[in-house]
Design a protein around this motif. Structure first.
Motif, PDB file in Angstrom:
ATOM      1  N   LEU A 195      -8.327   1.686  -1.250  1.00 42.44           N
ATOM      2  CA  LEU A 195      -7.204   0.763  -1.177  1.00 42.44           C
ATOM      3  C   LEU A 195      -6.950   0.463   0.291  1.00 42.44           C
ATOM      4  O   LEU A 195      -6.918   1.382   1.112  1.00 42.44           O
ATOM      5  CB  LEU A 195      -5.962   1.371  -1.820  1.00 42.44           C
ATOM      6  CG  LEU A 195      -4.719   0.485  -1.829  1.00 42.44           C
ATOM      7  CD1 LEU A 195      -3.935   0.675  -3.120  1.00 42.44           C
ATOM      8  CD2 LEU A 195      -3.818   0.735  -0.641  1.00 42.44           C
ATOM      9  N   PRO A 243       0.811  -1.225   0.000  1.00 41.53           N
ATOM     10  CA  PRO A 243       0.000   0.000   0.000  1.00 41.53           C
ATOM     11  C   PRO A 243       0.846   1.278   0.000  1.00 41.53           C
ATOM     12  O   PRO A 243       0.621   2.182   0.792  1.00 41.53           O
ATOM     13  CB  PRO A 243      -0.795  -0.136   1.293  1.00 41.53           C
ATOM     14  CG  PRO A 243       0.166  -0.815   2.225  1.00 41.53           C
ATOM     15  CD  PRO A 243       0.928  -1.784   1.352  1.00 41.53           C
ATOM     16  N   ARG A 275      -1.236   3.625  -4.131  1.00 42.46           N
ATOM     17  CA  ARG A 275      -2.526   4.209  -3.768  1.00 42.46           C
ATOM     18  C   ARG A 275      -2.933   5.255  -4.809  1.00 42.46           C
ATOM     19  O   ARG A 275      -4.054   5.247  -5.306  1.00 42.46           O
ATOM     20  CB  ARG A 275      -2.449   4.844  -2.377  1.00 42.46           C
ATOM     21  CG  ARG A 275      -3.770   5.377  -1.852  1.00 42.46           C
ATOM     22  CD  ARG A 275      -3.632   5.881  -0.421  1.00 42.46           C
ATOM     23  NE  ARG A 275      -3.072   4.913   0.489  1.00 42.46           N
ATOM     24  CZ  ARG A 275      -3.770   3.986   1.138  1.00 42.46           C
ATOM     25  NH1 ARG A 275      -5.072   3.908   0.968  1.00 42.46           N
ATOM     26  NH2 ARG A 275      -3.167   3.153   1.956  1.00 42.46           N
TER      27      ARG A 275
END
Length: 129
Positions: free
Chosen positions: A104, A88, A93
């Protein structure tokens, strides 16, 4: 009415854990699974407007979740796409949201937030099939 969900994830272990968790914690019924980007695109196209949620991993056995997002950028207004990833980063993102992801979440420490997001009242549910 449960979220008609397509799970796009290449790890069998994660799929086996997520499918019952989605049912129990997010009122989501997994109606199809895909392990590659091309399988995912084919499944989503075949299901047409009957799916509500696509849960997309970024790194698949073949291809990328980003390809799936790009292909499904134009979709019905009730359909949502969420990236669930172990990567992430800010860049992932940004790219995911640019390509049409609605959210996300980090698989390793944001599953509670993901399940809560699925239960939000502004996440529409279709009549399904």
């Amino acid at each position: 009415m449960s979220l008609q969900t397509v799970l796009i994830e290449d790890s069998n272990t994660i799929r086996e854990a997520l499918i019952p968790a989605l049912a129990d914690l997010a009122d989501a019924e997994v109606v199809a699974v895909a392990e590659t980007a091309s399988e995912a695109v084919a499944v989503l196209e075949k299901l047409g407007n009957t799916w509500d949620l696509a849960v997309v991993d970024l790194f698949l056995r073949e291809g990328s979740g980003l390809t799936v997002l790009r292909t499904c950028k134009e979709r019905a207004s009730h359909q949502r796409m969420v990236v669930l990833t172990n990567y992430p980063t800010d860049e992932m993102r940004r790219r995911s949201l640019e390509l049409g992801a609605d959210a996300l979440f980090d698989k390793s420490n944001e599953l509670d937030q993901f399940f809560k997001w699925c239960l939000r009242s502004d996440v529409p549910r279709s009549a399904g099939k």
